[in-house]
Design an enzyme around this catalytic site. Sequence first.
Site, mmCIF file in Angstrom:
data_model
loop_
_atom_site.group_PDB
_atom_site.id
_atom_site.type_symbol
_atom_site.label_atom_id
_atom_site.label_comp_id
_atom_site.label_asym_id
_atom_site.label_seq_id
_atom_site.Cartn_x
_atom_site.Cartn_y
_atom_site.Cartn_z
ATOM 1 N N LYS A 45 0.843 -1.209 0.000
ATOM 2 C CA LYS A 45 0.000 0.000 0.000
ATOM 3 C C LYS A 45 0.876 1.257 0.000
ATOM 4 O O LYS A 45 2.082 1.183 0.294
ATOM 5 C CB LYS A 45 -0.914 -0.019 1.232
ATOM 6 C CG LYS A 45 -0.165 0.020 2.556
ATOM 7 C CD LYS A 45 -1.091 -0.227 3.744
ATOM 8 C CE LYS A 45 -0.289 -0.222 5.036
ATOM 9 N NZ LYS A 45 -1.091 -0.623 6.194
ATOM 10 N N ARG A 97 -11.020 0.662 14.480
ATOM 11 C CA ARG A 97 -10.780 1.338 13.211
ATOM 12 C C ARG A 97 -11.800 0.870 12.180
ATOM 13 O O ARG A 97 -12.543 1.645 11.636
ATOM 14 C CB ARG A 97 -9.341 1.045 12.757
ATOM 15 C CG ARG A 97 -8.923 1.776 11.517
ATOM 16 C CD ARG A 97 -7.426 1.734 11.298
ATOM 17 N NE ARG A 97 -6.911 0.458 10.829
ATOM 18 C CZ ARG A 97 -5.681 0.294 10.340
ATOM 19 N NH1 ARG A 97 -4.846 1.320 10.273
ATOM 20 N NH2 ARG A 97 -5.259 -0.888 9.946
ATOM 21 N N TYR A 126 13.810 31.432 6.693
ATOM 22 C CA TYR A 126 12.636 32.166 7.182
ATOM 23 C C TYR A 126 12.696 32.427 8.679
ATOM 24 O O TYR A 126 13.032 31.540 9.454
ATOM 25 C CB TYR A 126 11.356 31.378 6.863
ATOM 26 C CG TYR A 126 11.029 31.349 5.390
ATOM 27 C CD1 TYR A 126 10.845 32.526 4.671
ATOM 28 C CD2 TYR A 126 10.885 30.139 4.721
ATOM 29 C CE1 TYR A 126 10.543 32.498 3.318
ATOM 30 C CE2 TYR A 126 10.575 30.097 3.371
ATOM 31 C CZ TYR A 126 10.401 31.287 2.671
ATOM 32 O OH TYR A 126 10.107 31.252 1.339
ATOM 33 N N MET A 133 10.005 25.145 1.414
ATOM 34 C CA MET A 133 9.207 24.254 0.566
ATOM 35 C C MET A 133 10.079 23.433 -0.384
ATOM 36 O O MET A 133 9.867 22.240 -0.550
ATOM 37 C CB MET A 133 8.173 25.061 -0.238
ATOM 38 C CG MET A 133 7.240 24.174 -1.035
ATOM 39 S SD MET A 133 6.069 25.109 -2.032
ATOM 40 C CE MET A 133 4.939 25.699 -0.795
HETATM 41 C C1 LIG Z 1 -0.296 -1.513 6.936
HETATM 42 C C2 LIG Z 1 -0.884 -2.775 7.430
HETATM 43 C C3 LIG Z 1 -0.079 -3.901 7.666
HETATM 44 C C4 LIG Z 1 1.431 -3.861 7.614
HETATM 45 O O1 LIG Z 1 1.938 -3.368 8.814
HETATM 46 P P1 LIG Z 1 3.526 -3.195 9.075
HETATM 47 O O2 LIG Z 1 3.602 -2.692 10.463
HETATM 48 O O3 LIG Z 1 4.005 -2.219 8.056
HETATM 49 O O4 LIG Z 1 4.136 -4.540 8.891
HETATM 50 C C5 LIG Z 1 -0.710 -5.091 7.996
HETATM 51 N N1 LIG Z 1 -2.057 -5.156 8.099
HETATM 52 C C6 LIG Z 1 -2.851 -4.099 7.913
HETATM 53 C C7 LIG Z 1 -4.319 -4.236 8.051
HETATM 54 C C8 LIG Z 1 -2.292 -2.870 7.585
HETATM 55 O O5 LIG Z 1 -3.097 -1.802 7.415
#
Ligand SMILES: *Cc1c(COP(=O)(O)O)cnc(C)c1O
Length: 388
Positions: free
Chosen positions: A42, A141, A281, A329
């Site tokens: 992801k 969540r 800045y 930036m």
């Molecule tokens: C991002 C995520 C992972 C991976 O977690 P890491 O700590 O990067 O190994 C696993 N399961 C879910 C549901 C996640 O959102």
Amino acid sequence: MTSPPFTRPTWAEVSRTALRSNYRILREQAARADADAVAVIKADAYGHDAVEALSVLIDNGCDWFAVTCLDEALLLQPQLKGHRTLVLSGLFAGEAADTVRHALTPVLGSVEQLAWLAEAVPQSAEPPFALHLEIDTGMARQGIQWNDTAALAAFAAHLAQHPQLLLEAVMTHFASTEDPSSMQTAEQLDRLRIALATLRDRGIAPPLIHAGNSASLFEAAQMAALRDIAQQGGSRLLLRPGIALYGYGPRAAERGLQPVLSWKTRIAALRTIAAGGPVSYNATFRAARPTRIALLPVGYADGYNRLLSNRGEVLVRGHRAPIAGRVTMDQTMIDVTDIADAAINDEVVLLGEQGSDRITADDLATHAGTIAYEVLCAIGTRVPRVWS
Ligand SMILES: *Cc1c(COP(=O)(O)O)cnc(C)c1O
């Protein structure tokens, strides 16, 4: 290294060898618990570039991938085609048809999402379309809450009316795996067991169970408990490492994991300012002595955190040089007074190794009050990724 298609000298170097080596370590670690590893790619493979990361992982036999949403999965078609793709963040309104068309595997957390999917798959579909169910065991969540028997029963009942759908896996996500002293993982495991029993009483025996992130793979107690849960239900276990693929996570180096990404730039200009002179800045830096200031063409729009202002360090000619004044930036100034031979065009390491020194994403995270995950994900699209 491929010849870089960019002219501003700020880039990230990404190592296929390191990614391959990390993946193999994780796969072996998973196999010790009779489990398979899902590669979490992801957020553009945690900022590394998911297209290239995918090709390395596929070449090394990885067959399960996890993205966060349909949009990410669509960007990675057709590479993902023929492999299994978990969509971790559920199903949003209007996504069911594309999810089915591309044979993606959504992680569902409600009967409403299940109904959208049922509508998108013909009753006669064979084999049935696979979906996964998330149980909320403590993240608060997403997913059905572990003790919400009514919601679990409603999900099971709805599923029973749709032979075109298969509940292939039940999964959960742990909140505190990187902290072995936390009691939370044990509590979440107990809650997962209870939710699975509730589902079992309603005729649901998923072929797969998945839980556990990078840290879990190296925690013997978590692995044993997960393996036990899977065995009891006659399910196969999947684990979901993300950050460890990229060489980070608790005691990563001890475990043989190597950082996959380095971030570099070059000195674009040099000047000497008088004692008392301001830099950047709001003049938050004032020279304590005649000071040599080098300009780096990188700033917070590249993901170089503004909280590194007057706090972070970079490597120049094998030495550490402190950031002088505010990160802006697009540009950042450093104090190279103590690196006498520093010159225009010198390579500067923002993240990675130079000489015998190294700056890690954890170091940057400490300076910026965050975690390595955010440091890596924040590296902007303006920074070209150069794979070798
Ligand atoms: C991002 C995520 C992972 C991976 O977690 P890491 O700590 O990067 O190994 C696993 N399961 C879910 C549901 C996640 O959102």
